[in-house]
Design a protein around this motif. Structure first.
Motif, short mmCIF file in Angstrom:
data_model
loop_
_atom_site.label_atom_id
_atom_site.label_comp_id
_atom_site.label_asym_id
_atom_site.label_seq_id
_atom_site.Cartn_x
_atom_site.Cartn_y
_atom_site.Cartn_z
N THR A 1 -71.85 50.75 108.35
CA THR A 1 -71.67 49.34 108.03
C THR A 1 -70.40 49.14 107.21
O THR A 1 -69.66 48.19 107.43
N THR A 2 -70.14 50.05 106.27
CA THR A 2 -68.93 49.95 105.46
C THR A 2 -67.69 50.10 106.32
O THR A 2 -66.71 49.36 106.16
N ALA A 3 -67.70 51.05 107.26
CA ALA A 3 -66.55 51.24 108.15
C ALA A 3 -66.33 50.00 109.02
O ALA A 3 -65.20 49.58 109.25
N SER A 4 -67.41 49.43 109.51
CA SER A 4 -67.29 48.22 110.33
C SER A 4 -66.74 47.06 109.50
O SER A 4 -65.90 46.29 109.97
N PRO B 1 -51.37 57.57 110.81
CA PRO B 1 -52.04 58.52 111.71
C PRO B 1 -52.65 59.73 110.99
O PRO B 1 -53.57 60.34 111.51
N ARG B 2 -52.18 60.05 109.80
CA ARG B 2 -52.71 61.19 109.06
C ARG B 2 -53.92 60.83 108.21
O ARG B 2 -54.56 61.72 107.66
N CYS B 3 -54.23 59.55 108.05
CA CYS B 3 -55.39 59.14 107.25
C CYS B 3 -56.67 59.48 107.98
O CYS B 3 -56.80 59.27 109.18
N GLN B 4 -57.63 59.97 107.22
CA GLN B 4 -58.92 60.31 107.81
C GLN B 4 -59.99 59.25 107.53
O GLN B 4 -60.92 59.11 108.29
N THR B 5 -59.84 58.51 106.45
CA THR B 5 -60.86 57.53 106.09
C THR B 5 -60.35 56.12 106.33
O THR B 5 -59.15 55.87 106.29
N ILE B 6 -61.29 55.24 106.54
CA ILE B 6 -60.94 53.85 106.81
C ILE B 6 -60.41 53.17 105.55
O ILE B 6 -59.57 52.28 105.62
N ASN B 7 -60.87 53.60 104.37
CA ASN B 7 -60.40 52.99 103.12
C ASN B 7 -58.92 53.26 102.91
O ASN B 7 -58.16 52.34 102.57
N THR C 1 -57.88 51.83 113.98
CA THR C 1 -59.08 51.96 113.15
C THR C 1 -60.31 52.38 113.93
O THR C 1 -61.36 52.58 113.34
N ALA C 2 -60.21 52.53 115.22
CA ALA C 2 -61.39 52.78 116.05
C ALA C 2 -62.08 54.10 115.72
O ALA C 2 -63.31 54.16 115.73
N ASN C 3 -61.35 55.15 115.43
CA ASN C 3 -61.98 56.45 115.21
C ASN C 3 -62.08 56.84 113.75
O ASN C 3 -62.35 57.98 113.45
N ARG C 4 -61.89 55.93 112.83
CA ARG C 4 -61.97 56.23 111.41
C ARG C 4 -63.36 55.87 110.90
O ARG C 4 -63.96 54.89 111.33
N THR C 5 -63.85 56.64 109.95
CA THR C 5 -65.16 56.34 109.35
C THR C 5 -65.02 56.15 107.86
O THR C 5 -64.04 56.49 107.26
#
Length: 129
Positions: free
Chosen positions: A5-8, A68-74, A125-129
């Motif tokens: 929910t947070t990622a969305s 592109p190197r970011c792993q998290t959505i935040n 942002t589609a594949n980030r959590t």
């Protein structure tokens, strides 16, 4: 809140920020100076060109190298907002640092700002959590 929910929520937040800044740049340009198609009457201000180039390079560097190197959505959200602010800065440099006797140069800054904003369409942002 569950992580999904947070990622969305963050994805929606990035879309809203992108839409607001993209259309806000059009409002700022048309309300403050308008889009005029007249030839330049004064020489080009190279300080404004250098400042616009630095802001553009920073914005492109964030979008092409850092996001592109970011792993998290935040982290993606913060970097995207900062990069879009730099893209909007290019528009403001064209409005306030370029002389009113150079409307085509001001339009050039506006066009570069719009194209840079288009690079930030939040499809990343589609594949980030």
């Amino acid at each position: 809140m569950p992580e999904a929910t947070t990622a969305s929520y963050r994805r929606n937040q990035i879309w809203i920020q992108w839409i607001a800044l993209f259309f806000g740049s059009f409002v700022v340009k048309t309300q403050l100076s308008g889009i005029r198609f007249e030839p330049n009457q004064a020489p080009v201000d190279w300080i404004a060109m250098a400042a616009g180039g630095l802001a553009l390079a920073g914005s492109l560097g964030i979008r092409i190298i850092l996001i592109p190197r970011c792993q998290t959505i935040n982290n993606t959200c913060y970097l995207a907002l900062f990069g879009m602010a730099l893209a909007l800065l290019v528009n403001f440099i064209g409005l306030f640092m370029v002389s009113s006797e150079n409307p085509m140069t001001s339009n050039l800054f506006f066009g570069i700002s719009v194209l840079t904003h288009l690079l930030y369409v939040p499809i990343y942002t589609a594949n980030r959590t």
